[in-house]
Design an enzyme around this catalytic site. Sequence first.
Site, PDB file in Angstrom:
ATOM      1  N   ASP A  15      -6.650  31.031 -31.410  1.00 15.14           N
ATOM      2  CA  ASP A  15      -5.204  31.100 -31.576  1.00 15.14           C
ATOM      3  C   ASP A  15      -4.791  30.027 -32.574  1.00 15.14           C
ATOM      4  O   ASP A  15      -5.591  29.223 -33.026  1.00 15.14           O
ATOM      5  CB  ASP A  15      -4.485  30.939 -30.238  1.00 15.14           C
ATOM      6  CG  ASP A  15      -4.595  29.543 -29.668  1.00 15.14           C
ATOM      7  OD1 ASP A  15      -5.556  28.828 -30.015  1.00 15.14           O
ATOM      8  OD2 ASP A  15      -3.729  29.157 -28.885  1.00 15.14           O
ATOM      9  N   SER A  16      -3.532  30.014 -32.931  1.00 16.38           N
ATOM     10  CA  SER A  16      -3.075  29.094 -33.968  1.00 16.38           C
ATOM     11  C   SER A  16      -3.128  27.635 -33.536  1.00 16.38           C
ATOM     12  O   SER A  16      -3.383  26.753 -34.352  1.00 16.38           O
ATOM     13  CB  SER A  16      -1.654  29.459 -34.411  1.00 16.38           C
ATOM     14  OG  SER A  16      -0.771  29.436 -33.310  1.00 16.38           O
ATOM     15  N   ALA A  17      -2.897  27.343 -32.262  1.00 15.82           N
ATOM     16  CA  ALA A  17      -2.927  25.959 -31.796  1.00 15.82           C
ATOM     17  C   ALA A  17      -4.339  25.374 -31.898  1.00 15.82           C
ATOM     18  O   ALA A  17      -4.526  24.267 -32.410  1.00 15.82           O
ATOM     19  CB  ALA A  17      -2.432  25.874 -30.353  1.00 15.82           C
TER      20      ALA A  17
END
Length: 80
Positions: A15-17
Site C-alpha cells: 500500500d502507499s503507506a
Amino acid sequence: MVFLQTYSVNEQVPDSAGTATAFLCGVKAQSGVLGVDDTATYNNCSSTLGAEVDSILRMSKQKGLGRFLWLLRFKYVLSC
C-alpha cells in the site's frame, strides 16, 4: 541497473503507506503504517512506541540541507 522489490513486510501487494516509508526512510514496514519500522502494526498505537524511523527530509534538515531539498522540490513542481 536497479532492481526494486515493492512489497510490504506482511503483504505481497504493497500500500502507499508502506512503500512511502520504504522509499523515504529506507526501511520496509507493514501495510497501513507510515514512518515506523516493521515492529509496528496497523491499528495498534502502542506498537509504534520506539518504532519510529527518520525520513530523508528529517536527516537532511539535521545536516542543514532541508532548505535545499525544499527548493529542489519547488523547482520540480514548477517544471512539470
